[in-house]
Design a protein around this motif. Structure first.
Motif, short mmCIF file in Angstrom:
data_model
loop_
_atom_site.label_atom_id
_atom_site.label_comp_id
_atom_site.label_asym_id
_atom_site.label_seq_id
_atom_site.Cartn_x
_atom_site.Cartn_y
_atom_site.Cartn_z
N UNK A 95 0.84 -1.19 0.00
CA UNK A 95 0.00 0.00 0.00
C UNK A 95 0.88 1.25 0.00
N UNK A 96 0.55 2.20 -0.86
CA UNK A 96 1.36 3.40 -0.98
C UNK A 96 0.94 4.46 0.04
N UNK A 97 1.80 5.43 0.20
CA UNK A 97 1.51 6.60 1.02
C UNK A 97 0.19 7.23 0.61
N UNK A 98 -0.03 7.35 -0.71
CA UNK A 98 -1.25 7.99 -1.20
C UNK A 98 -2.49 7.17 -0.86
N UNK A 99 -2.39 5.85 -0.92
CA UNK A 99 -3.53 5.02 -0.53
C UNK A 99 -3.86 5.22 0.95
N UNK A 100 -2.85 5.42 1.77
CA UNK A 100 -3.08 5.68 3.19
C UNK A 100 -3.72 7.04 3.41
N UNK A 101 -3.34 8.03 2.58
CA UNK A 101 -3.97 9.35 2.66
C UNK A 101 -5.42 9.25 2.22
N UNK A 134 -2.85 11.90 7.88
CA UNK A 134 -3.50 13.20 7.63
C UNK A 134 -2.88 13.94 6.45
N UNK A 135 -3.70 14.74 5.80
CA UNK A 135 -3.25 15.57 4.69
C UNK A 135 -4.12 16.81 4.65
#
Length: 126
Positions: A8-14, A20-21
């Motif tokens: 899982x990528x950073x973007x999928x976690x966002x 948080x973003x």
């Protein structure tokens, strides 16, 4: 080529709100958020909620989603007040182009005079 980031990528976690973003805009299929290392006064990333490794893969698999990604990029430029002065949309594809997260994303850059980029113009100036 083996995916250098198979998990899982950073973007999928966002997207999943696990990280948080600063979210600027969201549609049913895209998410726009501020880059944590901005390269311009305004630097927003636009990602599809479905993972594709790069823009070429996305274009082949789902051209309608690619079009929505670009529509979202323009909408973000409107929200950020960039349309009149101009803005840049960049896709980095592959490690040599600077892609570090292998989940396709567009960079929307603006809010100031942007310089030229690429080796060709640097060599011409010398």
């Amino acid at each position: 080529m083996t995916d250098p980031d198979p998990a899982e990528t950073l973007f999928e976690k966002i997207i999943a709100r696990e990280i948080p973003a600063d979210i600027v805009h969201e549609t049913a299929t895209t998410l726009a958020f501020r880059d944590i290392s901005p390269q311009a006064a305004v630097h927003v990333l636009i990602v599809p909620k479905t993972r594709y490794r790069n823009v070429g893969e996305l274009a082949s698999a789902d051209p309608a989603l690619l079009a929505e990604l670009l529509t979202t990029a323009h909408h973000v430029a409107e929200l950020e007040g960039l349309v009149d002065g101009g803005y840049r949309v960049v896709f980095n594809t592959g490690a040599d182009a600077g892609q570090t997260v292998f989940h396709v994303h567009a960079h929307v850059l603006g809010g100031e005079q942007l310089g030229h980029f690429g080796r060709y113009e640097t060599q011409q100036a010398q």
